[in-house]
Design a protein around this motif. Structure first.
Motif, short mmCIF file in Angstrom:
data_model
loop_
_atom_site.label_atom_id
_atom_site.label_comp_id
_atom_site.label_asym_id
_atom_site.label_seq_id
_atom_site.Cartn_x
_atom_site.Cartn_y
_atom_site.Cartn_z
N GLU A 1 34.98 55.38 39.05
CA GLU A 1 33.59 54.98 39.41
C GLU A 1 33.25 53.68 39.46
O GLU A 1 32.84 52.85 40.16
CB GLU A 1 32.69 56.07 38.76
CG GLU A 1 32.45 56.99 39.24
CD GLU A 1 31.30 58.08 38.62
OE1 GLU A 1 30.31 58.25 39.28
OE2 GLU A 1 31.64 58.32 37.59
N LEU A 2 33.49 53.11 38.06
CA LEU A 2 33.33 51.67 37.58
C LEU A 2 34.13 50.71 38.45
O LEU A 2 33.70 49.64 39.05
CB LEU A 2 33.74 51.48 35.98
CG LEU A 2 33.54 50.09 35.68
CD1 LEU A 2 32.20 49.55 35.75
CD2 LEU A 2 33.68 49.91 34.28
N ALA A 3 35.52 51.16 38.66
CA ALA A 3 36.25 50.08 39.44
C ALA A 3 36.01 50.20 40.87
O ALA A 3 36.02 49.11 41.27
CB ALA A 3 37.62 50.76 39.32
N HIS A 4 35.51 51.12 41.31
CA HIS A 4 35.25 51.16 42.92
C HIS A 4 33.95 50.48 43.14
O HIS A 4 33.65 49.79 44.12
CB HIS A 4 35.33 52.57 43.46
CG HIS A 4 36.80 52.88 43.95
ND1 HIS A 4 37.51 53.47 42.84
CD2 HIS A 4 37.28 52.89 44.88
CE1 HIS A 4 38.71 53.42 43.38
NE2 HIS A 4 38.74 53.34 44.82
N ARG A 5 32.89 50.66 42.25
CA ARG A 5 31.68 49.87 42.26
C ARG A 5 32.00 48.39 42.28
O ARG A 5 31.47 47.48 42.99
CB ARG A 5 30.69 50.03 41.12
CG ARG A 5 30.12 51.47 41.21
CD ARG A 5 28.99 51.64 40.28
NE ARG A 5 28.70 52.99 40.29
CZ ARG A 5 27.59 53.54 39.53
NH1 ARG A 5 26.73 52.70 38.93
NH2 ARG A 5 27.03 54.85 39.52
N ALA A 6 32.95 47.87 41.28
CA ALA A 6 33.36 46.50 41.12
C ALA A 6 33.97 45.99 42.46
O ALA A 6 33.73 44.92 42.98
CB ALA A 6 34.25 46.51 40.10
N TRP A 7 35.02 46.76 42.94
CA TRP A 7 35.55 46.62 44.35
C TRP A 7 34.69 46.32 45.41
O TRP A 7 34.90 45.42 46.08
CB TRP A 7 36.59 47.64 44.27
CG TRP A 7 37.17 47.68 45.95
CD1 TRP A 7 38.29 47.01 46.33
CD2 TRP A 7 36.70 48.40 47.13
NE1 TRP A 7 38.39 46.92 47.83
CE2 TRP A 7 37.41 47.99 48.29
CE3 TRP A 7 36.05 49.55 47.31
CZ2 TRP A 7 37.61 48.87 49.36
CZ3 TRP A 7 35.81 50.08 48.63
CH2 TRP A 7 36.53 49.63 49.58
N ALA A 8 33.73 47.37 45.59
CA ALA A 8 32.78 47.06 46.69
C ALA A 8 31.86 45.73 46.67
O ALA A 8 31.62 45.02 47.56
CB ALA A 8 31.69 48.40 46.49
N GLN A 9 31.73 45.26 45.19
CA GLN A 9 30.89 44.22 44.82
C GLN A 9 31.66 43.19 45.12
O GLN A 9 31.22 42.07 45.89
CB GLN A 9 30.43 44.26 43.36
CG GLN A 9 29.54 43.24 42.98
CD GLN A 9 29.24 43.37 41.53
OE1 GLN A 9 29.70 44.02 40.63
NE2 GLN A 9 27.94 42.84 41.36
#
Length: 553
Positions: A288-296
């Motif tokens: 979850e953390l990784a994909h939030r950062a990716w989207a950002q």
């Protein structure tokens, strides 16, 4: 995400006027919730039914006229039962054929018959069909129509694909070929055999046997080819430090590219629950953390290549040139190495042979459901091992944590130790190590050595979380690494006599700069880094500050 296909009503009649009337009345009442199809003969209807079956379209009801040349309605509806056993079957008949219709209900198990003409349909057609469709809906379970993966539970390649899809948060349905009848039917319908497994069936019906990560990435819409001739900064690795560098680089106007060889999040991305990261009081998973950062990062303008791997870094005329696995090259003014670390391999008999077939490095989230009500073992005493234990305890009967020391206190955060202590089906095995893993084509047992005593225990899975090995083999000929492969940066390059001659610039290296000016390192692969998510994020952010200073020289 899976989507539900609208159920189908099929009308069959050789009389075009009657077929048009049926089609008109069905569409008038049912088109909002059903697709209405038509056929002008029994043979055409059977062809349509077989095509629908092959495409896995749901058939709710078939309405067929009795008197048709070549194939009568009763015969068609009997054949239809073999193709769609759950669909409702209705015979359309004239008054003279009433007796035949009643016999068909008894002999062919028809659901109903309707008399012609049915005017007005509000009284003579719709109520009956609504009842039948309502009964069908109560029993109907929509077929999963998202991405499906068919394979063998103990196949390393099947495991790799599951791990890859899970790492990118791609929803999929796993079908074990050996135990799932639907998997076998799907393989037969595609004209394939067990030798073609693992098989990915995409939502659009396209099936790819033994797909590569590149195949999967292209279908998922990931980018694997750089679009620019020159970048300001290229970030190599999409763990927490790499993501932070990409976010800050893009947000501050740098032409930023990030390259990841596997999945977003690095080692942290495999964590089932991170509960000590600032700003998330209830915790969140690493993915979850990784994909939030990716989207950002994407929203702010960073370009991301994944899965893609850098195999060489060299300097030409002041620019850094990166060579990728496909032979293509990327030019950039600065580089941030955030390659992270991987788990060290467990060097005991049987591990290499059973890797991916019951023995896993990380992957607790991917394989947890297959461990339902089974005994599993975890090797390692760090936070990743503790997080995996807590996650696996939800599914497994018992979870054993194998550690060489006397307790977890030296290597695991206190909050995890407390949670483990309060979880009754987790047991810590101190002063213990794995001596051997056993099984034919998959893991069946682990051999443990405790204070010199050897014991053998049945095991469904063994998850390995031992130590950190920096993923820097490809770059150690270009930048200076210590004896363990961690990248040396900043003052370490000028204060240690062994490396003092490696820095040849007329200024001191920046804090996170390697021996190559303009090449920086951050996160777990850097010598002296703290193995914590927050620390990695901080270093990735700091690296961009030094990139700016370098570019302004």
């Amino acid at each position: 995400m899976a989507t539900t296909k609208k159920p189908i009503i099929l009308a069959v009649d050789d009389d075009l006027q009657v077929l048009n009337a049926v089609d008109r009345d069905l569409r008038s009442e049912f088109r909002r919730d059903y697709r209405i199809l038509r056929a002008s003969s029994g043979e055409e209807a059977l062809t349509t039914l077989r095509e629908l079956r092959a495409r896995e379209e749901p058939l709710a009801l078939i309405l067929a006229d009795q008197r048709m040349p070549g194939m009568e309605g009763v015969e068609l509806l009997s054949e239809a039962r073999g193709i769609f056993p759950d669909a409702k079957r209705v015979l359309l008949t004239a008054y003279a054929d009433t007796e035949a219709a009643i016999r068909a209900i008894n002999n062919a198990r028809l659901d109903h018959y309707l008399m012609k003409p049915w005017d007005p349909p509000q009284q003579l057609l719709y109520p009956t069909l609504h009842d039948l469709l309502g009964a069908w809906q109560r029993e109907y379970q929509p077929k999963y129509s998202g991405l499906r993966l068919i394979g063998f539970q103990w196949s390393p390649l099947s495991h790799d694909i599951k791990d890859f899809l899970s790492g990118y948060l791609v929803g999929f349905q796993w079908l074990d070929f050996e135990t799932n009848a639907e998997a076998q039917d799907l393989l037969t319908a595609k004209g394939l055999s067990a030798a073609d497994l693992p098989l990915v069936i995409y939502e659009d019906g396209v099936a790819v046997a033994r797909p590569s990560k590149t195949d999967l990435a292209q279908h998922m819409g990931l980018t694997i080819t750089a679009t620019q001739d020159l970048y300001d900064v290229v970030v190599i690795g999409a763990g927490p430090s790499g993501m932070a560098a990409a976010v800050y680089g893009a947000s501050e106007g740098l032409k930023t590219l990030m390259i990841e060889r596997q999945t977003f999040g690095g080692q942290a991305g495999t964590s089932s629950r991170i509960e000590n990261y600032l700003g998330f009081p209830t915790g969140l998973s690493g993915s979850e953390l990784a994909h939030r950062a990716w989207a950002q990062a994407v929203r702010l303008g960073a370009e991301i290549l994944a899965p893609q791997e850098v195999t060489e870094l060299c300097v030409q005329d002041g620019y850094k040139v990166l060579t990728l696995t496909d032979g293509s090259k990327v030019r950039t003014r600065a580089v941030v190495l955030t390659t992270g670390v991987s788990y060290r391999t467990l060097d005991v008999p049987g591990v290499d042979r059973l890797s991916g077939a019951g023995v896993y490095y990380g992957s607790a989230r991917t394989e947890a459901r297959s461990c339902d009500e089974q005994d599993v073992y975890i090797v390692g005493g760090g936070n990743s091992a503790g997080q995996a234990a807590m996650y696996l305890a939800t599914y497994a009967r018992r979870v054993f944590i194998v550690i060489r020391g006397k307790s977890l206190a030296a290597s695991m955060s206190a909050y995890l130790i407390e949670q483990i202590g309060n979880t009754p089906n987790i047991e810590i095995l101190p002063f213990t190590e794995v001596a051997e893993v056993c099984g034919q084509d998959h893991l069946e047992a682990v051999v443990l050595k405790t204070n010199g005593e050897i014991t053998k225990h049945p095991a469904r899975a063994l998850f390995i979380f031992i130590g950190a090995k920096p993923s820097t083999e490809w770059v150690c000929d270009t930048v200076i690494c210590d004896g363990k492969g961690f990248v040396l940066t900043g003052r370490d390059l000028v204060t240690d006599p062994r490396y003092a001659t490696s820095w040849k610039h007329n200024r001191e290296p920046y804090l996170l700069e390697t021996c190559v000016p303009g090449v920086f390192a951050a996160g777990d692969s850097r010598a002296g880094a703290m193995a914590r998510v927050a620390s990695a994020v901080g270093e990735g952010s700091m690296a961009i500050k030094f990139v700016h200073q370098y570019l302004d020289e």
